[in-house]
Motif scaffolding. Structure first.
Motif, PDB file in Angstrom:
ATOM      1  N   GLN A  38      43.450  40.899  53.235  1.00  0.00           N
ATOM      2  CA  GLN A  38      42.374  41.468  54.049  1.00  0.00           C
ATOM      3  C   GLN A  38      41.433  42.338  53.233  1.00  0.00           C
ATOM      4  O   GLN A  38      40.280  42.529  53.622  1.00  0.00           O
ATOM      5  N   ARG A  39      41.897  42.882  52.116  1.00  0.00           N
ATOM      6  CA  ARG A  39      41.072  43.734  51.262  1.00  0.00           C
ATOM      7  C   ARG A  39      40.479  42.985  50.071  1.00  0.00           C
ATOM      8  O   ARG A  39      39.906  43.594  49.177  1.00  0.00           O
ATOM      9  N   GLY A  40      40.618  41.669  50.042  1.00  0.00           N
ATOM     10  CA  GLY A  40      39.977  40.872  49.006  1.00  0.00           C
ATOM     11  C   GLY A  40      40.809  40.642  47.771  1.00  0.00           C
ATOM     12  O   GLY A  40      40.262  40.205  46.746  1.00  0.00           O
ATOM     13  N   LEU A  41      42.110  40.882  47.803  1.00  0.00           N
ATOM     14  CA  LEU A  41      42.978  40.601  46.661  1.00  0.00           C
ATOM     15  C   LEU A  41      43.391  39.135  46.697  1.00  0.00           C
ATOM     16  O   LEU A  41      43.730  38.598  47.758  1.00  0.00           O
TER      17      LEU A  41
ATOM     18  N   ARG B 266      42.120  41.192  41.452  1.00  0.00           N
ATOM     19  CA  ARG B 266      41.333  42.077  42.303  1.00  0.00           C
ATOM     20  C   ARG B 266      39.853  41.912  41.983  1.00  0.00           C
ATOM     21  O   ARG B 266      39.460  41.909  40.813  1.00  0.00           O
ATOM     22  N   ASP B 267      39.035  41.767  43.059  1.00  0.00           N
ATOM     23  CA  ASP B 267      37.576  41.673  42.925  1.00  0.00           C
ATOM     24  C   ASP B 267      37.189  40.520  41.999  1.00  0.00           C
ATOM     25  O   ASP B 267      36.589  40.696  40.946  1.00  0.00           O
ATOM     26  N   VAL B 268      37.515  39.302  42.427  1.00  0.00           N
ATOM     27  CA  VAL B 268      37.286  38.140  41.575  1.00  0.00           C
ATOM     28  C   VAL B 268      35.877  37.572  41.731  1.00  0.00           C
ATOM     29  O   VAL B 268      35.463  36.742  40.917  1.00  0.00           O
TER      30      VAL B 268
ATOM     31  N   GLU C  60      49.564  45.088  56.111  1.00  0.00           N
ATOM     32  CA  GLU C  60      50.660  45.581  55.284  1.00  0.00           C
ATOM     33  C   GLU C  60      50.412  45.174  53.841  1.00  0.00           C
ATOM     34  O   GLU C  60      49.751  44.161  53.568  1.00  0.00           O
ATOM     35  N   ASP C  61      50.956  45.961  52.920  1.00  0.00           N
ATOM     36  CA  ASP C  61      50.813  45.676  51.490  1.00  0.00           C
ATOM     37  C   ASP C  61      51.975  44.819  51.015  1.00  0.00           C
ATOM     38  O   ASP C  61      52.686  45.147  50.063  1.00  0.00           O
ATOM     39  N   VAL C  62      52.168  43.693  51.673  1.00  0.00           N
ATOM     40  CA  VAL C  62      53.300  42.817  51.376  1.00  0.00           C
ATOM     41  C   VAL C  62      52.774  41.394  51.215  1.00  0.00           C
ATOM     42  O   VAL C  62      51.954  40.923  52.013  1.00  0.00           O
TER      43      VAL C  62
ATOM     44  N   GLY D 101      46.669  45.281  52.290  1.00  0.00           N
ATOM     45  CA  GLY D 101      46.452  45.251  53.732  1.00  0.00           C
ATOM     46  C   GLY D 101      45.328  46.166  54.175  1.00  0.00           C
ATOM     47  O   GLY D 101      44.927  47.108  53.490  1.00  0.00           O
ATOM     48  N   GLU D 102      44.803  45.870  55.355  1.00  0.00           N
ATOM     49  CA  GLU D 102      43.740  46.669  55.961  1.00  0.00           C
ATOM     50  C   GLU D 102      44.359  47.874  56.655  1.00  0.00           C
ATOM     51  O   GLU D 102      45.147  47.715  57.601  1.00  0.00           O
TER      52      GLU D 102
END
Length: 369
Positions: free
Chosen positions: A161-164, A177-179, A206-208, A226-227
């Protein structure tokens, strides 16, 4: 409920694992995507068919023959619910249940496409192919933004959700990250699992990162994936069973029809000016005049400002004075006429009496009144 594509047919199970439905129209299914706002289950089969199932009523909405062979690469655009399919000839096609032909066909790789991922805003698409390249495309212009070379290629992709971006190469999972804004030199994180990676998916809010591989399943912690700020009215991860039931009823009432799935959802609120102009011209031709034409402007000669109460009373008094003045003039004219007639009558009387006077009348007093 959840759907399971088995060797031959498609099966639907409930939360306790009890089989509810066996859908024999959907056979040889390889990939599935659920469209939450449309309540559609999109399936891609080994026979080259893209089928849509309305899970709210249990009916098949559309079945499209892509004529591109085996369909084992599939992804959806969360923004407009358009399905992206990757093919063995290096092309990526965009599909809607309303058309039998592809909306867009893009040549992305020189070899077959292995995986496709689209971010939640529907702006960027990431693809990996047999040519060992990882490419980032802007869906608004359908042009490549970045291109990366991976020594072993990427078998599976997933966007958070954060673009990773997570890419699986053999038994190694790499997170970038930020590709799409700047060229990336090295991965943000890397993790090695037991066995070849088959699938990746980020857990929402979630960061999973869930990783499915040859030896089982692994949960990988990815900070910042995660958002953190969720919309409680749209998707609340902490809702109770009662809130979930209410959300299901509300979602069914607000279900979007499959006919509204288009490449640009913003066009649904616009006016078809070409059709309006044609209808207007036909109406003018039938009537012989333009009913929407405005009349020529005619200025009204009026005083500035609004009529106050005092002004209205002043005009009323002026009209009353003018009427009274007319009555007075008429009375004076009538009085003058009467005086003139009286004078004329007296004059005649004096003349007649003067004619009949005798010699002795000069000694008589004459009444002039």
């Amino acid at each position: 409920m959840y759907a399971v594509a088995q060797k031959k047919w498609l099966y639907i199970y409930d939360s306790s694992g009890i089989e509810l439905h066996c859908i024999r129209k959907f056979n040889d299914v390889l990939r599935m995507q659920f469209l939450p706002y449309h309540f559609l289950l999109a399936t891609a089969s080994a026979t080259g068919f893209l089928q849509y199932l309305d899970v709210s009523v249990g009916k098949e909405v559309a079945a499209v023959c892509t004529k591109a062979g085996r369909l084992d690469v599939m992804c959806q655009n969360p923004q407009n619910a358009v399905v992206h399919l990757g093919h063995s000839n290096g092309t990526v096609t965009l599909w809607s249940p309303n058309q039998k032909e592809a909306l867009v066909k893009m040549l992305c790789h020189q070899g077959g496409v292995r995986s496709v991922a689209v971010d939640k805003t529907g702006t960027y698409m990431v693809t990996s192919g047999m040519d060992k390249k990882l490419k980032v495309f802007d869906i608004r212009t359908f042009k490549p933004l970045q291109s990366y070379f991976l020594p072993a290629g990427a078998a599976s992709l997933s966007l958070s959700q954060r673009g990773l971006l997570s890419a699986a190469t053999g038994d190694i999972v790499q997170v970038y990250r930020d590709v799409w804004n700047t060229p990336v030199k090295k991965p943000y994180m890397a993790h090695k699992v037991h066995g070849a990676v088959w699938g990746l998916h980020f857990c929402p809010f979630e960061d999973v990162l869930g990783v499915g591989h040859g030896e089982g399943f692994t949960s990988m912690l990815v900070p910042g994936a995660g958002e953190p700020n969720f919309d409680g009215l749209d998707s609340n991860p902490y809702r109770s069973a009662k809130q979930r039931q209410e959300w299901e009823v509300k979602a069914l009432l607000e279900k979007i029809n499959p006919e509204l799935i288009t490449l640009d959802p913003g066009k649904l609120g616009q006016v078809d000016f070409a059709t309006f102009e044609q209808k207007h011209q036909d109406k003018v031709k039938a009537l012989g005049y333009d009913p929407l034409a405005k009349d020529k402007f005619k200025p009204r000669m009026r005083k500035k400002g609004r009529s106050s109460t005092g002004g209205v009373e002043r005009r009323k008094n002026q009209v009353a004075h003018e009427d009274q003045r007319g009555v007075i003039i008429a009375t004076l004219a009538e009085k003058a006429k009467t005086e003139k007639e009286r004078e004329t009558k007296n004059k005649k009387t004096v003349e007649s009496s003067a004619v009949q006077r005798s010699a002795l009348d000069r000694f008589r007093k004459v009444n002039t009144k």
